[in-house]
Design a protein around this motif. Structure first.
Motif, PDB file in Angstrom:
ATOM      1  N   ASP A 295      52.919  56.248  66.809  1.00 35.20           N
ATOM      2  CA  ASP A 295      51.520  56.513  66.467  1.00 35.20           C
ATOM      3  C   ASP A 295      51.218  55.712  65.203  1.00 35.20           C
ATOM      4  O   ASP A 295      51.811  55.955  64.153  1.00 35.20           O
ATOM      5  CB  ASP A 295      51.323  58.007  66.199  1.00 35.20           C
ATOM      6  N   ARG A 296      50.311  54.752  65.337  1.00 37.65           N
ATOM      7  CA  ARG A 296      50.060  53.829  64.225  1.00 37.65           C
ATOM      8  C   ARG A 296      48.611  53.937  63.792  1.00 37.65           C
ATOM      9  O   ARG A 296      47.707  53.861  64.618  1.00 37.65           O
ATOM     10  CB  ARG A 296      50.364  52.416  64.735  1.00 37.65           C
ATOM     11  N   ARG A 297      48.371  54.149  62.506  1.00 33.26           N
ATOM     12  CA  ARG A 297      46.994  54.259  61.985  1.00 33.26           C
ATOM     13  C   ARG A 297      46.899  53.531  60.655  1.00 33.26           C
ATOM     14  O   ARG A 297      47.881  53.500  59.900  1.00 33.26           O
ATOM     15  CB  ARG A 297      46.623  55.707  61.673  1.00 33.26           C
TER      16      ARG A 297
ATOM     17  N   ASN B 132      45.698  56.046  55.281  1.00 34.35           N
ATOM     18  CA  ASN B 132      44.691  57.021  54.858  1.00 34.35           C
ATOM     19  C   ASN B 132      45.466  58.190  54.261  1.00 34.35           C
ATOM     20  O   ASN B 132      45.963  59.051  54.976  1.00 34.35           O
ATOM     21  CB  ASN B 132      43.872  57.466  56.072  1.00 34.35           C
TER      22      ASN B 132
ATOM     23  N   ARG C 166      42.110  55.331  51.195  1.00 35.65           N
ATOM     24  CA  ARG C 166      41.978  54.789  52.551  1.00 35.65           C
ATOM     25  C   ARG C 166      41.866  53.292  52.445  1.00 35.65           C
ATOM     26  O   ARG C 166      41.104  52.816  51.600  1.00 35.65           O
ATOM     27  CB  ARG C 166      40.611  55.184  53.081  1.00 35.65           C
TER      28      ARG C 166
ATOM     29  N   LYS D  41      48.000  44.923  58.195  1.00 39.10           N
ATOM     30  CA  LYS D  41      48.686  45.889  59.071  1.00 39.10           C
ATOM     31  C   LYS D  41      49.985  46.426  58.465  1.00 39.10           C
ATOM     32  O   LYS D  41      50.536  47.416  58.939  1.00 39.10           O
ATOM     33  CB  LYS D  41      49.015  45.234  60.413  1.00 39.10           C
TER      34      LYS D  41
ATOM     35  N   ASP E 201      49.979  50.064  57.443  1.00 39.02           N
ATOM     36  CA  ASP E 201      49.745  51.131  58.431  1.00 39.02           C
ATOM     37  C   ASP E 201      50.807  52.220  58.307  1.00 39.02           C
ATOM     38  O   ASP E 201      51.970  51.936  57.998  1.00 39.02           O
ATOM     39  CB  ASP E 201      49.802  50.560  59.860  1.00 39.02           C
TER      40      ASP E 201
ATOM     41  N   GLN F  21      44.335  65.508  59.693  1.00 40.05           N
ATOM     42  CA  GLN F  21      45.046  64.417  59.036  1.00 40.05           C
ATOM     43  C   GLN F  21      46.528  64.557  59.383  1.00 40.05           C
ATOM     44  O   GLN F  21      47.143  65.549  58.997  1.00 40.05           O
ATOM     45  CB  GLN F  21      44.846  64.623  57.527  1.00 40.05           C
TER      46      GLN F  21
END
Ligand SMILES: Cc1cc2nc3c(=O)[nH]c(=O)nc-3n(C[C@H](O)[C@H](O)[C@H](O)COP(=O)(O)OP(=O)(O)OC[C@H]3O[C@@H](n4cnc5c(N)ncnc54)[C@H](O)[C@@H]3O)c2cc1C
Length: 440
Positions: free
Chosen positions: A86-88, A91, A105, A204, A207, A314
């Motif tokens: 799971d990559r975001r 934040n 963020r 990236k 992330d 979150q």
């Protein structure tokens, strides 16, 4: 890519991520691999365990986008990064229980604009905090924070006039999370390198990544299949008790009453497990001396089971001023209601027994998240030697992969990769070792 060289044999001692990477790279190159692992399972310090009817890990692991070698290894084994990670975009929410919140963020802009805009628009910080953090970011980007002579992270932060908010709500939690070492002891050289590679190369790289599958599915299972399909052999429950050297050449390794011979031996072990194997060999005394100077820090992970309706917005948040440091939702791993609480580094919590620690963690969660129902159950995992202490001067102790004994190599997160004890460092060391063996 197969070699045209005559087939050479390599024994890899240790089936953690460093040993598995090295074995995978070498079988790909046509080497005959025997991997000896003392435990009943592969994975070492990043392995799956059971919690009731669910699979979790011996500690909640977080990756970042900068783990380039790790992703490249997984891709080479045909593992889909989208299905497993799971990559975001970064934040980060840091909050004092029921009190002040800080939020950083990174917007979708090129580096370093994303960092600068992110710092300027961060929530909870004063303008003075932001300006000081911005100057720090500019220096990071222009490489002027690199330390010729190592100092502690807290000395660096004071020298760079970081405010109390910046230290308490940003740098300290990030240092503890990435180096597993308190800021008063942690190496500024290593911390600056981590920050640089996270924030100053590509957008990236910053992330935040949570594995969606257990760590066994991520690497040990596919890597062991790959190694065996390519003719390699894996022995579990085989503890190597000595290495044998004849005239500066490694000849074999022994496990109780069994001996394994090979052209090369890779010790892919943590320093404390490597030390007893090398300490009696005069040509390895300097390495043994350095390994003896490593010290270790714990990580505690508490898996807390709530009803499946508990799904924090979150996935990762930091708690400030509490024993619990990070709260990570396992929802992304298909385990709604399961929360991993992580406590990195040493501290008074290590004096508590599990029952006392459970009470502390549960009551902190109840205070900080009053809308959550009561927890159903909790499992505490203490890894006392989770990582080596990444303290001031550590770079000087870290050995190269190559040793003075022909055919004897060292791999593992503690070798000279210049990263702290992480999955990326372990993978990098395994890969570099394989490359160097292939050059001999
Ligand atoms: C709780 C916890 C949380 C962590 N969180 C993160 C994180 O969020 N992000 C991150 O990147 N990293 C994290 N890490 C660090 C990461 O897991 C390690 O850096 C990495 O797994 C080290 O891999 P390694 O192969 O170098 O060593 P190890 O995993 O220690 O592998 C060594 C292997 O050798 C075996 N062995 C030991 N002695 C012998 C012997 N005599 N004979 C045969 N075999 C032997 C051991 O059983 C082990 O399997 C965490 C670690 C822990 C413990």
């Amino acid at each position: 890519m197969q070699n045209n060289k005559p087939e050479k044999s390599v024994i890899i001692v240790g089936g953690g991520w460093a040993g598995l990477t090295c074995a995978t790279e070498l079988v790909r190159l046509g080497y005959k691999i025997t991997l000896l692992e003392s435990a009943r399972q592969l994975g070492g310090r990043a392995r799956r365990i059971a919690f009731d009817d669910q699979s979790v890990d011996n500690g909640q692991h977080i990756f970042i986008g900068a783990y380039r070698e790790t992703f490249s290894l997984l891709k080479s084994l045909n593992i889909s990064l989208t299905n497993t990670l799971d990559r975001r975009p970064l934040n980060l929410l840091f909050q004092y229980c029921g009190g002040k919140k800080f939020n950083l963020r990174l917007p979708a802009l090129i580096t370093p604009l994303n960092l600068f805009v992110g710092l300027l628009s961060a929530k909870g910080f004063s303008m003075k905090d932001k300006m000081r953090a911005l100057v720090f970011g500019l220096k990071l980007f222009s490489n002027s924070l690199f330390q010729e002579n190592d100092i502690s992270v807290s000395e660096l932060l004071n020298k760079e006039r970081q405010t109390e908010n910046n230290i308490k709500a940003l740098w300290e939690p990030l240092c503890l999370a990435s180096l597993n070492t308190p800021i008063d002891e942690a190496s500024a050289r290593v911390f600056v390198r981590v920050l640089h590679d996270t924030f100053c190369r590509s957008q990236k790289d910053a992330d935040m990544i949570i594995p969606k599958v257990d760590l066994g599915i991520l690497l040990p299972d596919p890597a062991s299949d790959f190694i065996e399909q390519h003719g390699g052999t894996i022995h579990l429950s085989k503890r190597v008790t000595s290495i044998n050297i004849n005239q500066r050449h490694i000849t074999d390794v022994s496990c109780d009453n069994e001996t394994f011979k090979a052209d090369h031996v890779v010790l892919a072990l943590p320093p404390h497990a490597c030390l007893p194997l090398i300490k009696d060999h005069p040509a390895l005394h300097d390495i043994a001396y350095n390994l003896n100077s490593f010290s270790y820090n714990p990580i505690v992970t508490a898996y807390v089971k709530y009803p499946a309706s508990v799904r924090p917005n979150q996935p990762i948040q930091a708690m400030l001023g509490t024993t619990s440091q990070w709260v990570i939702s396992r929802d992304v791993a298909g385990q709604p209601g399961l929360i991993a609480v992580v406590i990195s580094g040493p501290g008074p919590h290590m004096q508590l027994d599990n029952e006392q620690l459970e009470v502390t963690i549960k009551s902190e969660l109840a205070n900080c998240f009053p809308h959550w129902p009561q927890a159903d159950s909790i499992k505490i995992i203490r890894e006392k030697r989770a990582t080596y202490s990444c303290r001031v001067g550590i770079d000087l102790l870290r050995p190269d992969n190559k040793t003075r004994i022909n055919g004897l190599w060292l791999a593992g997160d503690y070798t000279k990769t210049f990263y702290p004890a992480t999955i990326e460092s372990a993978v990098l060391s395994g890969k570099h070792t394989a490359e160097q063996i292939n050059l001999t």
